[in-house]
Motif scaffolding. Structure first.
Motif, PDB file in Angstrom:
ATOM      1  N   ARG A  11      41.660  40.853  46.678  1.00  0.00           N
ATOM      2  CA  ARG A  11      42.727  39.742  47.110  1.00  0.00           C
ATOM      3  C   ARG A  11      42.801  39.032  48.140  1.00  0.00           C
ATOM      4  NH1 ARG A  11      47.414  40.556  48.472  1.00  0.00           N
ATOM      5  NH2 ARG A  11      47.435  42.723  49.778  1.00  0.00           N
ATOM      6  N   LEU A  16      45.905  35.521  47.539  1.00  0.00           N
ATOM      7  CA  LEU A  16      46.872  35.694  46.741  1.00  0.00           C
ATOM      8  C   LEU A  16      47.915  36.828  47.017  1.00  0.00           C
ATOM      9  CD1 LEU A  16      44.514  35.525  43.636  1.00  0.00           C
ATOM     10  CD2 LEU A  16      46.185  33.827  44.297  1.00  0.00           C
ATOM     11  N   LYS A  20      50.941  37.432  42.443  1.00  0.00           N
ATOM     12  CA  LYS A  20      50.409  36.603  42.067  1.00  0.00           C
ATOM     13  C   LYS A  20      48.913  36.921  41.111  1.00  0.00           C
ATOM     14  CE  LYS A  20      51.906  31.722  44.018  1.00  0.00           C
ATOM     15  NZ  LYS A  20      52.188  30.970  42.769  1.00  0.00           N
ATOM     16  N   ASP A  23      49.937  39.409  38.137  1.00  0.00           N
ATOM     17  CA  ASP A  23      50.166  38.413  37.090  1.00  0.00           C
ATOM     18  C   ASP A  23      48.558  37.928  36.357  1.00  0.00           C
ATOM     19  OD1 ASP A  23      53.086  39.249  37.959  1.00  0.00           O
ATOM     20  OD2 ASP A  23      53.011  36.623  38.265  1.00  0.00           O
ATOM     21  N   SER A  24      47.371  37.827  37.313  1.00  0.00           N
ATOM     22  CA  SER A  24      46.561  36.924  36.659  1.00  0.00           C
ATOM     23  C   SER A  24      45.795  38.227  35.499  1.00  0.00           C
ATOM     24  CB  SER A  24      45.207  36.516  38.354  1.00  0.00           C
ATOM     25  OG  SER A  24      45.062  37.248  38.556  1.00  0.00           O
ATOM     26  N   ASN A  26      47.454  40.638  34.705  1.00  0.00           N
ATOM     27  CA  ASN A  26      48.414  41.168  33.369  1.00  0.00           C
ATOM     28  C   ASN A  26      48.608  42.577  33.920  1.00  0.00           C
ATOM     29  OD1 ASN A  26      49.646  40.396  31.471  1.00  0.00           O
ATOM     30  ND2 ASN A  26      48.143  41.126  29.820  1.00  0.00           N
ATOM     31  N   VAL A  53      37.669  38.052  35.399  1.00  0.00           N
ATOM     32  CA  VAL A  53      38.517  37.518  35.999  1.00  0.00           C
ATOM     33  C   VAL A  53      37.334  37.168  36.584  1.00  0.00           C
ATOM     34  CG1 VAL A  53      40.959  36.879  36.211  1.00  0.00           C
ATOM     35  CG2 VAL A  53      40.785  38.308  34.571  1.00  0.00           C
ATOM     36  N   TYR A  54      37.150  38.026  37.871  1.00  0.00           N
ATOM     37  CA  TYR A  54      37.316  37.222  38.777  1.00  0.00           C
ATOM     38  C   TYR A  54      35.687  37.326  39.612  1.00  0.00           C
ATOM     39  CZ  TYR A  54      41.659  36.314  40.665  1.00  0.00           C
ATOM     40  OH  TYR A  54      43.936  36.289  39.979  1.00  0.00           O
TER      41      TYR A  54
END
Length: 126
Positions: A11, A16, A20, A23-24, A26, A53-54
């Motif tokens: 992170r 971030l 944030k 949130d990304s 969820n 996601v990442y």
């Protein structure tokens, strides 16, 4: 280093905040905080989402082996879209770009409307 510590390291590498990042993915900031502090182990769904996601390397995340990121492979649908766009002339590409920009602006406005609705909801209950 534990997987919890690697999640925090990951992170931070993205610059971030917990909010944030949460949130990304969820998830709640509290859940992320508990994971990063080692009070809770990350769930399978959290780890799966983090990878999707990442593109984080699960071997690195769970065991500390290898690189932080997996080698990026473009999904077939994305590659097909790229090839379609590359075959267009400049005018057509500009039109697609404008549509995408409009969609981004719409999404941002929708997000702000939802935030205002939440604020109004809390004001009504007060």
């Amino acid at each position: 280093m534990t997987s919890n510590e690697r999640i925090k390291l990951f992170r931070n590498s993205l610059n971030l905040s917990q909010q944030k990042f949460a949130d990304s993915l969820n998830i709640s900031r509290g859940y992320l905080n508990d994971i990063e502090r080692g009070r809770q182990e990350p769930s399978f769904n959290f780890i799966k989402c983090l990878n999707e996601v990442y593109n984080v390397n699960l071997n690195w995340l769970l065991k500390g082996h290898g690189e932080m990121y997996e080698e990026i492979q473009t999904p077939k649908k994305t590659q097909a879209i790229i090839e379609m766009i590359e075959s267009l002339n400049d005018s057509q590409k500009q039109k697609i770009y404008a549509v995408i920009e409009d969609e981004k602006r719409f999404n941002e406005m929708e997000k702000r409307v939802n935030q205002l609705n939440q604020l109004i909801g809390t004001m009504k209950t007060a």
